[in-house]
Design an enzyme around this catalytic site. Sequence first.
Site: not given
Length: 242
Positions: A40, A178
Amino acid sequence: MRHYYEPYRINGFLALQDPLRETNLISDREVFRGKYTPASTFKICNSLIGLETGVLKDEKTVFEWDSVMRDNPDWNHSQNMAEAFQHSTVWYYQELARKIGGKQMKYWLDKAAYGNADTTGGIDSFWLRGGLRISPEEQLNFVKKLHNDELPFSKRSMDIVKKVMITKDSADVVFHGKSGWGHQDRMDVGWFVGYAETPERVVYFCNLVRMADTSSNQENFNKSRREVVYQAVYDYLKGNLK
């Protein structure tokens, strides 16, 4: 820097870069240049491409939920890009990739020099279970170019992504990053990549944790991705890590 992982009973790799002080702290050179599934963390690049191609108007662009119930309750509703980035909503970014299309996706991956730019494995899964690979070194270079507005995207697109990347905001330090969690070579692979800003300087970071079986230590595996970075960056800024 291995001591940061000991409380979590996890093996990990950490890199910090401070251009102002010309400091590079890298715990393992071999891991630094190794290639791993981005999982991700690719949402950073996917968001940029979505904005640049106009598939995403801005961070408020909503995709309708397909009504498929998934394990993460935060995914089970319609949501905008900012929410999907925060919750790492897989279905949203799979739909985004399908809307971008294979030709446009490959063009922008090559142009941005993102990892090996390999889109084999399907337009909605190449970063999850397909051929896309990236090294910690390349992750750091990518977020560094993002911070400095040096990627081949408009400043508007980069500013929007930098805003939705904020994970922790205090008076002294703002973290933009992230996380990611994927699987490769029978190993769980966890990431947290990005940068921390103070009024005086920026510190780029990349944390990579790997484990053969997380079933007995899933909570620690999850937490260690971000918490190791937060602690190490705070220690570095205080002069306790050199």
